[in-house]
Design a protein around this motif. Structure first.
Motif, PDB file in Angstrom:
ATOM      1  N   ASP A   1      25.920  22.807  23.806  1.00  0.00           N
ATOM      2  CA  ASP A   1      26.362  23.999  24.158  1.00  0.00           C
ATOM      3  C   ASP A   1      26.363  25.056  23.148  1.00  0.00           C
ATOM      4  O   ASP A   1      26.417  26.357  23.345  1.00  0.00           O
ATOM      5  CB  ASP A   1      27.841  24.052  24.930  1.00  0.00           C
ATOM      6  N   VAL A   2      26.155  24.841  21.933  1.00  0.00           N
ATOM      7  CA  VAL A   2      26.314  25.829  20.746  1.00  0.00           C
ATOM      8  C   VAL A   2      24.818  26.149  20.953  1.00  0.00           C
ATOM      9  O   VAL A   2      23.829  25.832  20.858  1.00  0.00           O
ATOM     10  CB  VAL A   2      26.282  24.885  19.512  1.00  0.00           C
ATOM     11  N   PRO A   3      24.962  27.588  21.044  1.00  0.00           N
ATOM     12  CA  PRO A   3      23.725  28.577  21.097  1.00  0.00           C
ATOM     13  C   PRO A   3      22.840  28.332  19.708  1.00  0.00           C
ATOM     14  O   PRO A   3      23.455  28.121  18.684  1.00  0.00           O
ATOM     15  CB  PRO A   3      24.260  29.969  21.086  1.00  0.00           C
ATOM     16  N   ARG A   4      21.690  28.419  19.980  1.00  0.00           N
ATOM     17  CA  ARG A   4      20.637  28.026  18.920  1.00  0.00           C
ATOM     18  C   ARG A   4      20.397  29.362  18.181  1.00  0.00           C
ATOM     19  O   ARG A   4      19.706  29.318  16.971  1.00  0.00           O
ATOM     20  CB  ARG A   4      19.453  27.399  19.309  1.00  0.00           C
ATOM     21  N   PHE A   5      20.451  30.597  18.627  1.00  0.00           N
ATOM     22  CA  PHE A   5      20.262  31.924  18.217  1.00  0.00           C
ATOM     23  C   PHE A   5      21.419  32.676  18.204  1.00  0.00           C
ATOM     24  O   PHE A   5      22.306  32.664  18.866  1.00  0.00           O
ATOM     25  CB  PHE A   5      19.264  32.742  18.874  1.00  0.00           C
ATOM     26  N   ALA A   6      21.452  33.478  16.879  1.00  0.00           N
ATOM     27  CA  ALA A   6      22.473  34.538  16.705  1.00  0.00           C
ATOM     28  C   ALA A   6      21.889  35.864  16.287  1.00  0.00           C
ATOM     29  O   ALA A   6      20.794  35.909  15.663  1.00  0.00           O
ATOM     30  CB  ALA A   6      23.311  33.903  15.845  1.00  0.00           C
ATOM     31  N   TYR A   7      22.491  36.899  16.384  1.00  0.00           N
ATOM     32  CA  TYR A   7      22.416  38.331  15.856  1.00  0.00           C
ATOM     33  C   TYR A   7      23.207  38.299  14.728  1.00  0.00           C
ATOM     34  O   TYR A   7      24.496  38.087  14.578  1.00  0.00           O
ATOM     35  CB  TYR A   7      22.735  39.407  16.763  1.00  0.00           C
ATOM     36  N   THR A   8      22.722  38.602  13.448  1.00  0.00           N
ATOM     37  CA  THR A   8      23.568  38.968  12.237  1.00  0.00           C
ATOM     38  C   THR A   8      23.229  40.070  11.391  1.00  0.00           C
ATOM     39  O   THR A   8      22.019  40.505  11.326  1.00  0.00           O
ATOM     40  CB  THR A   8      23.299  37.568  11.584  1.00  0.00           C
TER      41      THR A   8
ATOM     42  N   ASN B   1      29.785  24.133  13.812  1.00  0.00           N
ATOM     43  CA  ASN B   1      30.450  24.992  14.690  1.00  0.00           C
ATOM     44  C   ASN B   1      30.514  24.381  16.288  1.00  0.00           C
ATOM     45  O   ASN B   1      31.347  24.904  17.016  1.00  0.00           O
ATOM     46  CB  ASN B   1      29.610  26.395  14.907  1.00  0.00           C
ATOM     47  N   LYS B   2      30.013  22.965  16.192  1.00  0.00           N
ATOM     48  CA  LYS B   2      30.068  22.065  17.484  1.00  0.00           C
ATOM     49  C   LYS B   2      31.584  21.915  17.710  1.00  0.00           C
ATOM     50  O   LYS B   2      31.839  21.718  19.029  1.00  0.00           O
ATOM     51  CB  LYS B   2      29.425  21.080  17.556  1.00  0.00           C
ATOM     52  N   ARG B   3      32.633  22.010  16.844  1.00  0.00           N
ATOM     53  CA  ARG B   3      33.869  21.746  17.005  1.00  0.00           C
ATOM     54  C   ARG B   3      34.654  22.693  18.007  1.00  0.00           C
ATOM     55  O   ARG B   3      35.393  22.300  18.602  1.00  0.00           O
ATOM     56  CB  ARG B   3      34.679  21.697  15.721  1.00  0.00           C
ATOM     57  N   PHE B   4      34.023  23.883  18.171  1.00  0.00           N
ATOM     58  CA  PHE B   4      34.543  24.984  19.052  1.00  0.00           C
ATOM     59  C   PHE B   4      33.911  24.698  20.542  1.00  0.00           C
ATOM     60  O   PHE B   4      34.310  25.548  21.305  1.00  0.00           O
ATOM     61  CB  PHE B   4      34.114  26.218  18.475  1.00  0.00           C
ATOM     62  N   PHE B   5      33.128  24.014  20.664  1.00  0.00           N
ATOM     63  CA  PHE B   5      32.280  23.919  22.030  1.00  0.00           C
ATOM     64  C   PHE B   5      32.476  22.459  22.658  1.00  0.00           C
ATOM     65  O   PHE B   5      32.782  21.545  21.982  1.00  0.00           O
ATOM     66  CB  PHE B   5      30.628  24.092  21.689  1.00  0.00           C
ATOM     67  N   ALA B   6      32.500  22.310  23.896  1.00  0.00           N
ATOM     68  CA  ALA B   6      32.571  21.020  24.574  1.00  0.00           C
ATOM     69  C   ALA B   6      31.603  20.088  24.119  1.00  0.00           C
ATOM     70  O   ALA B   6      31.991  18.897  23.975  1.00  0.00           O
ATOM     71  CB  ALA B   6      32.693  21.343  25.983  1.00  0.00           C
TER      72      ALA B   6
END
Ligand code: F6R
Length: 241
Positions: A174-181, A165-170
């Motif tokens: 910057d890629v968040p390390r946590f998510a809600y799923t 997913n780092k392709r979507f961030f500068a």
């Protein structure tokens, strides 16, 4: 499990949009479970096109998205809220108050996950859940684990997911390390599940997930047990089966 083999990404997107469109025509107030990422963008584009041609009416449709990064608010252009508005909701006649994405700005995980589960329950469950397939077999952000999760929860993103997913961030940092799923249980409770997968990079994980053992180490493998699961994949993604 049904497999629909598409020639390429555009064909896969049209086939999937046809299935979603049929769902909306047959049940105008249906609940669609939606995904973000590269795989469904073509499907959303096709649905927007058919909406503009007045072939689909989304006015009564309700939606519930799979996941959101923790720490990003809805206006952050990397958030999945923003993605959904930009790639679908702003271009169709859906009532935005009928759209739901976990709230990444709420850092109280217990409260946010309970709220989101209550939203799914209040809608009477999901009629059609659209999924993509992570490089490690994740669905939503349900990463490889020792057990299948039931309901909405907070996850630490796997390194493979951060890399993908780092392709979507500068910057990678910057890629968040946590998510809600949403949980695997929520996904498995959907009345119909449709997954879009494209490209040779996913061919190995498609084989593992749908022709290998059912294991929480490859979360998507549980879909082999779903009574109405359709995989729509292009020839490159199906090249190892
Ligand atoms: C997105 C999601 C993820 C993606 C998966 C594939 O809401 O839940 O599971 O579907 O990471 O992403 P793409 O389509 O970008 O390869």
């Amino acid at each position: 499990m049904k497999i629909i083999s598409a020639r390429d990404y555009n064909h896969m997107s049209r086939q999937t949009a046809n299935i979603i469109s049929a769902q909306v025509i047959l049940k105008p107030d249906c609940v669609l479970g939606l995904a973000t990422g590269s795989s469904p963008i073509g499907t959303y584009r096709q649905l927007i096109d058919w909406y503009r041609k007045e072939d689909i009416d989304f006015s009564q449709v309700r939606t519930v998205n799979l996941d959101e990064y923790v720490g990003l608010d809805a206006d952050n252009d990397q958030s999945y809220h923003y993605f959904m508005r930009h790639n679908l909701f702003d271009h169709i006649n859906i009532d935005q108050s009928n759209t739901n994405v976990p709230c990444g700005a709420n850092l109280n995980a217990e409260e946010e996950c309970a709220r989101y589960d209550a939203v799914i329950r209040s809608m009477g469950g999901i009629d059609l859940q659209l999924l993509g397939l992570g490089p490690n077999g994740h669905i939503g952000f349900n990463e490889p684990d020792d057990c299948f999760s039931k309901h909405t929860h907070q996850v630490a993103l796997a390194d493979a997911t951060i890399q993908a997913n780092k392709r979507f961030f500068a910057h990678e940092e910057d890629v968040p390390r946590f998510a809600y799923t949403m949980g695997i249980g929520d996904i498995m409770s959907a009345r119909r599940v449709v997954m879009v997968v494209s490209g040779s990079g996913k061919a190995g994980i498609v084989k593992e997930a749908f022709f290998g053992p059912i294991t929480p180490r490859v979360p998507a493998s549980i879909l082999q047990l779903h009574p109405d699961f359709t995989l729509v994949a292009d020839e490159a993604a199906l090249s190892q089966i």
